[in-house]
Design an enzyme around this catalytic site. Structure first.
Site, PDB file in Angstrom:
ATOM      1  N   PRO A   2       0.816  -1.203   0.000  1.00  0.00           N
ATOM      2  CA  PRO A   2       0.000   0.000   0.000  1.00  0.00           C
ATOM      3  C   PRO A   2       0.849   1.253   0.000  1.00  0.00           C
ATOM      4  O   PRO A   2       1.784   1.389   0.784  1.00  0.00           O
ATOM      5  CB  PRO A   2      -0.781  -0.108   1.311  1.00  0.00           C
ATOM      6  CG  PRO A   2      -0.221  -1.279   2.027  1.00  0.00           C
ATOM      7  CD  PRO A   2       1.012  -1.702   1.348  1.00  0.00           C
ATOM      8  N   GLU A   3       0.486   2.148  -0.882  1.00  0.00           N
ATOM      9  CA  GLU A   3       1.105   3.465  -0.925  1.00  0.00           C
ATOM     10  C   GLU A   3       0.065   4.470  -0.442  1.00  0.00           C
ATOM     11  O   GLU A   3      -0.978   4.079   0.061  1.00  0.00           O
ATOM     12  CB  GLU A   3       1.591   3.756  -2.357  1.00  0.00           C
ATOM     13  CG  GLU A   3       2.494   2.645  -2.896  1.00  0.00           C
ATOM     14  CD  GLU A   3       2.984   2.887  -4.312  1.00  0.00           C
ATOM     15  OE1 GLU A   3       3.203   4.049  -4.669  1.00  0.00           O
ATOM     16  OE2 GLU A   3       3.130   1.910  -5.049  1.00  0.00           O
ATOM     17  N   HIS A  96      -2.295 -15.475   8.866  1.00  0.00           N
ATOM     18  CA  HIS A  96      -1.563 -14.201   8.933  1.00  0.00           C
ATOM     19  C   HIS A  96      -2.355 -13.114   9.637  1.00  0.00           C
ATOM     20  O   HIS A  96      -2.025 -11.937   9.525  1.00  0.00           O
ATOM     21  CB  HIS A  96      -1.150 -13.778   7.523  1.00  0.00           C
ATOM     22  CG  HIS A  96      -0.285 -14.789   6.840  1.00  0.00           C
ATOM     23  ND1 HIS A  96       0.900 -15.237   7.386  1.00  0.00           N
ATOM     24  CD2 HIS A  96      -0.442 -15.473   5.687  1.00  0.00           C
ATOM     25  CE1 HIS A  96       1.437 -16.141   6.579  1.00  0.00           C
ATOM     26  NE2 HIS A  96       0.633 -16.309   5.545  1.00  0.00           N
ATOM     27  N   ARG A 115       3.823 -11.192   4.750  1.00  0.00           N
ATOM     28  CA  ARG A 115       5.287 -11.044   4.716  1.00  0.00           C
ATOM     29  C   ARG A 115       5.853 -10.438   5.998  1.00  0.00           C
ATOM     30  O   ARG A 115       7.062 -10.420   6.177  1.00  0.00           O
ATOM     31  CB  ARG A 115       5.697 -10.226   3.488  1.00  0.00           C
ATOM     32  CG  ARG A 115       5.398 -10.977   2.202  1.00  0.00           C
ATOM     33  CD  ARG A 115       5.721 -10.163   0.986  1.00  0.00           C
ATOM     34  NE  ARG A 115       7.153 -10.059   0.771  1.00  0.00           N
ATOM     35  CZ  ARG A 115       7.694  -9.402  -0.247  1.00  0.00           C
ATOM     36  NH1 ARG A 115       6.919  -8.790  -1.125  1.00  0.00           N
ATOM     37  NH2 ARG A 115       8.996  -9.346  -0.379  1.00  0.00           N
ATOM     38  N   ARG A 158      20.938  16.362  -5.847  1.00  0.00           N
ATOM     39  CA  ARG A 158      21.099  14.905  -5.861  1.00  0.00           C
ATOM     40  C   ARG A 158      21.384  14.412  -7.263  1.00  0.00           C
ATOM     41  O   ARG A 158      20.878  14.957  -8.231  1.00  0.00           O
ATOM     42  CB  ARG A 158      19.808  14.243  -5.357  1.00  0.00           C
ATOM     43  CG  ARG A 158      19.426  14.715  -4.000  1.00  0.00           C
ATOM     44  CD  ARG A 158      18.125  14.089  -3.625  1.00  0.00           C
ATOM     45  NE  ARG A 158      18.071  13.956  -2.191  1.00  0.00           N
ATOM     46  CZ  ARG A 158      18.116  12.797  -1.557  1.00  0.00           C
ATOM     47  NH1 ARG A 158      18.186  11.681  -2.232  1.00  0.00           N
ATOM     48  NH2 ARG A 158      18.070  12.763  -0.254  1.00  0.00           N
TER      49      ARG A 158
END
Length: 277
Positions: A2-3, A96, A115, A158
């Site tokens: 999820p973002e 899970h 995970r 950067r």
DNA sequence: CGTTCCACCTGCCAGC
DNA sequence: TGCTGGCAGGTGGAAC
């Protein structure tokens, strides 16, 4: 997994249905997440009422009475679902289900994460600004601080690829691998471009694209590419609108050129070689 | 300091 | 049909 759009969709749905409920009990079945879950600390949730649900980057901030703040990160594969029955929603495995909060209306709030890259940690409200997870986060992409001039100034010092800049949570909080690809397609900029070579005009386009793509996805309940489920156990509908992510070799929706794929920082990076320069 | 690489996990799918 | 390797929406620490 999820973002920002997925976490924001989840936040909104929990804010609607969770606020006002009281937590009756806490059950921790698996402590081994990204950081060890502390069952004793979480015990402080018992008897507390849900007050508000916020978000910072990809972190969900669940506020409870007694100045408590439950910090939740879903990692790659986590979900937080509200369940009215004992059944585990289709697509999730009961093995899970690591954390369960029983609520005063007979429902449960369940954290599931195959995970185990996620995080669940109880803070006091006062720690919101000092918690290490939150303190390092950069701009919220939907707020005004995230604008073209600001992004250009961040980028100029950067030399890493632009896509890595967008995914750096210390710069902008909430963008991950799917949305970085979608945003850069929308802005017509190559993900491999050196950050320091970004023009002011491109920076402005990226900011516009970011707000547009994220807002649109939030409106669709986020993206379910593989197995993301929202608070009701329902997939997001933005996947149907993905322009480049996961579309290697398929024709660009704008110019029909086959979508290319590169590896950037060990992540698959999808782009249109013709539309994005 | 910025950048890159890797580890942390399980599940799934392609290829043999 | 099995097995294996590679890959998956994220993050943080080590090493350069």
């Amino acid at each position: 997994m999820p973002e920002l759009p997925e976490v924001e969709s989840l936040r909104a749905s929990l804010a609607r249905t969770l606020v006002g409920r009281t937590c009756l009990s806490v059950e921790v079945r698996e402590q081994r997440l990204r950081r060890r879950v502390d069952p004793v600390a979480l015990g402080a949730l018992v008897g507390r009422k849900f007050v508000a649900v916020g978000r910072r980057g990809k972190y969900l901030l669940i506020e409870l009475s007694g100045q408590l703040l439950l910090l939740v990160h879903l990692g790659m594969s986590g979900s937080l679902t509200r369940r009215q029955s004992d059944l585990t929603p289709a697509g999730l495995s009961v093995r899970h289900d690591h954390l369960t909060l029983a609520l005063d209306d007979g429902s449960r709030l369940v954290y599931n994460d195959p995970r185990r890259f996620g995080l669940v940690r109880l803070l006091s409200l006062g720690e919101r600004d000092s918690a290490p997870e939150l303190r390092i986060l950069g701009a919220e992409p939907l707020e005004d601080r995230f604008n073209g001039g600001w992004l250009w100034r961040q980028a100029r010092r950067r030399r890493a690829a632009l896509k890595n800049l967008l995914m750096d949570q210390r710069i902008v909080a909430g963008i991950g691998n799917i949305y970085a690809a979608e945003i850069l397609f929308c802005a017509a900029v190559r993900p491999t471009r050196r950050s320091s070579r970004l023009t002011r005009e491109q920076a402005a386009r990226i900011v516009e694209a970011t707000k547009q793509v994220l807002q649109r996805s939030i409106g669709r309940g986020g993206t379910t590419f593989r197995n993301y489920l929202d608070g009701r156990g329902v997939p997001g509908r933005f996947a149907a609108e993905l322009q480049v992510y996961g579309r290697a070799g398929k024709p660009c929706r704008r110019c029909r050129t086959p979508i290319g794929v590169a590896r950037l920082g060990q992540r698959a990076t999808f782009y249109c070689p013709k539309c994005q320069r």
